[in-house]
Design an enzyme around this catalytic site. Structure first.
Site, PDB file in Angstrom:
ATOM      1  N   HIS A 124     -29.253 -11.743  -7.218  1.00 49.83           N
ATOM      2  CA  HIS A 124     -29.693 -12.626  -5.916  1.00 49.83           C
ATOM      3  C   HIS A 124     -28.596 -12.323  -4.999  1.00 49.83           C
ATOM      4  O   HIS A 124     -27.283 -11.916  -5.227  1.00 49.83           O
ATOM      5  CB  HIS A 124     -30.046 -14.031  -6.090  1.00 49.83           C
ATOM      6  CG  HIS A 124     -28.722 -14.880  -6.247  1.00 49.83           C
ATOM      7  ND1 HIS A 124     -27.990 -15.242  -5.272  1.00 49.83           N
ATOM      8  CD2 HIS A 124     -27.939 -15.249  -7.405  1.00 49.83           C
ATOM      9  CE1 HIS A 124     -26.945 -15.988  -5.708  1.00 49.83           C
ATOM     10  NE2 HIS A 124     -26.935 -15.917  -6.943  1.00 49.83           N
ATOM     11  N   CYS A 125     -28.990 -12.362  -3.577  1.00 48.04           N
ATOM     12  CA  CYS A 125     -28.060 -12.335  -2.598  1.00 48.04           C
ATOM     13  C   CYS A 125     -27.959 -13.766  -1.976  1.00 48.04           C
ATOM     14  O   CYS A 125     -28.353 -14.855  -2.486  1.00 48.04           O
ATOM     15  CB  CYS A 125     -28.042 -11.206  -1.364  1.00 48.04           C
ATOM     16  SG  CYS A 125     -29.973 -11.400  -0.456  1.00 48.04           S
ATOM     17  N   ALA A 126     -27.866 -13.735  -0.425  1.00 46.03           N
ATOM     18  CA  ALA A 126     -27.619 -15.052   0.216  1.00 46.03           C
ATOM     19  C   ALA A 126     -28.840 -15.933   0.496  1.00 46.03           C
ATOM     20  O   ALA A 126     -28.967 -17.050   0.300  1.00 46.03           O
ATOM     21  CB  ALA A 126     -27.045 -14.819   1.579  1.00 46.03           C
ATOM     22  N   ARG A 177     -32.154 -14.259  -1.194  1.00 45.35           N
ATOM     23  CA  ARG A 177     -33.322 -13.322  -1.663  1.00 45.35           C
ATOM     24  C   ARG A 177     -33.053 -13.022  -3.172  1.00 45.35           C
ATOM     25  O   ARG A 177     -31.870 -12.850  -3.629  1.00 45.35           O
ATOM     26  CB  ARG A 177     -33.632 -12.056  -1.135  1.00 45.35           C
ATOM     27  CG  ARG A 177     -33.780 -12.033   0.355  1.00 45.35           C
ATOM     28  CD  ARG A 177     -34.082 -10.612   1.044  1.00 45.35           C
ATOM     29  NE  ARG A 177     -33.015  -9.744   0.870  1.00 45.35           N
ATOM     30  CZ  ARG A 177     -31.963  -9.418   1.419  1.00 45.35           C
ATOM     31  NH1 ARG A 177     -31.848 -10.618   2.517  1.00 45.35           N
ATOM     32  NH2 ARG A 177     -31.172  -8.684   1.373  1.00 45.35           N
TER      33      ARG A 177
END
Length: 478
Positions: free
Chosen positions: A26-28, A30
């Site tokens: 995951h990112c910030a 998504r």
């Protein structure tokens, strides 16, 4: 049982179960999936999950927009799915298996420039601020600049160039470091290689054209020009990859017991020699040719047409990931022409997509659930981060996306037609005006107004006319 348990179970089922997940991270905002079979993902069902704010596929990854709760949701999802934690780099490498040759090339280019973009943005803001205090006559009835009337601001102006020079003149150091980092080779060797391209011993690249005599290294049987490659992009990329592949090959053929001594020695010296004898001159010519073609096209009689096409197509380029190629072109234009006429159009495209989202907010002003997605998306888009806006809103409804493309195209024509030039890459949204050269700020502001107003009006009109009926019905207006 947490509030994420049921949505996580639903998402796991709709992506095809644990057996269909190759990698997930995951990112910030998504979740990023690399799926064995992307066709098993039920996109419509996934977007109906309460916590999901949208989906899209990019760079071989199926991405699910969750929002600020993504970290907690990810932890619950991985626990239920029984999939292990992994890094973003692992996810990228796995995703590349789903890409074609062109997509892989663009992904490699993105891997090079992404780590250095924060420095480039800072540099652009610094150059913009220096222009404001050094070029705008704002004191004594508009007859003098701040640095002409204040020793303090003169000191600030001179001091800030220390940072600006470090970022842009010594750009090859950042590029060769980024390549060594990407390739998993010795990063300090990449830094050393980059320094050899911009060493003070060399004739500065900006002084080559006016030099009466170019110094040389004289080897008796051959002479090599002592030319620096300050701000040059392509020579640094070519040299960086030569060093990386030399080191990788040497690691395989040199015994490990002596590799620490001989691998760096036999990798660095040939790479530096090849960089200055072969790749530097070739890369300089290639870079000059690319920048001249782009600049000539934008400033020719058909510049408006180029601007219209680029402004209209930049947002779709973001979807494919091909927009990463513009970083190299922008930087090359900066080294050749002391600015870039391309980047302002990128900022205008981002603003236009954000304005289309603002129209969706207006159309759905009574829908609080919709605004939980659209308001943060519009704000981030105006600040240069377009993914939540484009993938979470505009592409879901489609007609706002096209409204943004049309507004971007019109704004780009105004920008290019009036010769707007940026000092450098900057914040790709409304704050981007700080990176625009002072004489062009007024026209860029006009182009920004177009990029704000036109997509908003078009989106509202298209909704009222029920253009894109399915999307309109999803707005709940029919």
């Amino acid at each position: 049982m947490s509030k994420y348990t049921e949505p996580a179970k639903e998402l796991l089922e709709k992506v095809g179960g644990s057996e269909n997940i190759s990698v997930v991270t995951h990112c910030a905002t998504r979740m990023r999936f690399v799926l064995h079979d992307s066709k098993q993902a039920d996109v419509e069902a996934i977007e109906d999950i309460s916590l999901v704010k949208g989906t899209f596929t990019q760079a071989g990854q199926f991405q699910v927009i969750i929002g600020n709760e993504v970290a907690s949701f990810y932890n619950e999802f991985t626990k239920i799915a029984g999939v292990g934690d992994t890094s973003k780099e692992d996810a990228k490498e796995a995703a590349k298996q789903n890409m074609n040759f062109l997509q892989r090339m663009v992904a490699h280019l993105a891997d090079i420039f992404t780590p250095i973009i924060p420095a480039l943005v800072v540099g652009g803001l610094i150059l913009g601020f220096r222009n404001v205090i050094g070029e705008i006559k704002m004191v004594n009835d508009g007859t003098q600049t701040l640095i002409e009337t204040s020793q303090f601001w003169t000191g600030v102006y001179d001091f800030l160039w220390l940072i600006g020079e470090a970022i842009f003149h010594f750009l090859p150091v950042a590029i060769t470091w980024a390549i060594s980092r990407k390739m998993g080779t010795t990063q300090v060797l990449g830094i050393v290689l980059g320094i050899t391209l911009v060493s003070p011993q060399l004739l500065n690249a900006y002084g080559v054209a006016g030099a009466e005599e170019i110094p040389v290294w004289d080897f008796g049987f051959a002479q090599v020009d002592m030319i620096g490659y300050q701000a040059q992009v392509i020579p640094a990329i070519l040299a960086g990859f030569v060093l990386a592949y030399l080191e990788i090959w040497l690691r395989k053929v040199i015994p490990q017991v002596v590799s620490m001594i001989f691998v760096p020695f036999f990798a660095l010296i040939p790479a530096v020699l090849i960089a200055h004898v072969v790749l530097g001159p070739i890369g300089w010519e290639i870079g000059s040719w690319i920048s001249n073609v782009v600049y000539s096209g934008l400033t020719s009689g058909f510049g408006w047409l180029f601007a219209a096409v680029f402004g209209f197509s930049y947002a779709p380029l973001v979807i494919t990931g091909l927009h990463h190629m513009t970083n190299a072109i922008d930087l090359q234009l900066m080294s050749e022409f002391d600015g870039t006429i391309l980047w302002p159009m990128i900022a205008l495209s981002n603003i236009a997509q954000g304005s289309a989202v603002v129209a969706i907010i207006y159309l759905n002003r009574k829908d609080k659930k919709e605004q939980q997605v659209s308001v943060p998306a519009a704000i981030s888009c105006y600040l240069g981060v377009t993914e939540p806006a484009m993938f979470g809103i505009n592409l879901r409804y489609l007609f706002p996306f096209f409204a943004g493309m049309i507004g971007s195209s019109i704004a780009a024509i105004i920008s290019v037609g009036s010769g707007v030039m940026a000092n450098s890459i900057g914040v790709g949204g409304i704050p981007g005006i700080l990176s625009i050269q002072v004489p062009d700020m007024l026209m860029f502001a006009l182009a920004m107004i177009i990029a704000i107003v036109v997509p908003f009006i078009l989106t509202v009109v298209m909704a009222k006319m029920k253009i894109g009926r399915d999307a309109y019905e999803r707005l709940g207006k029919s």
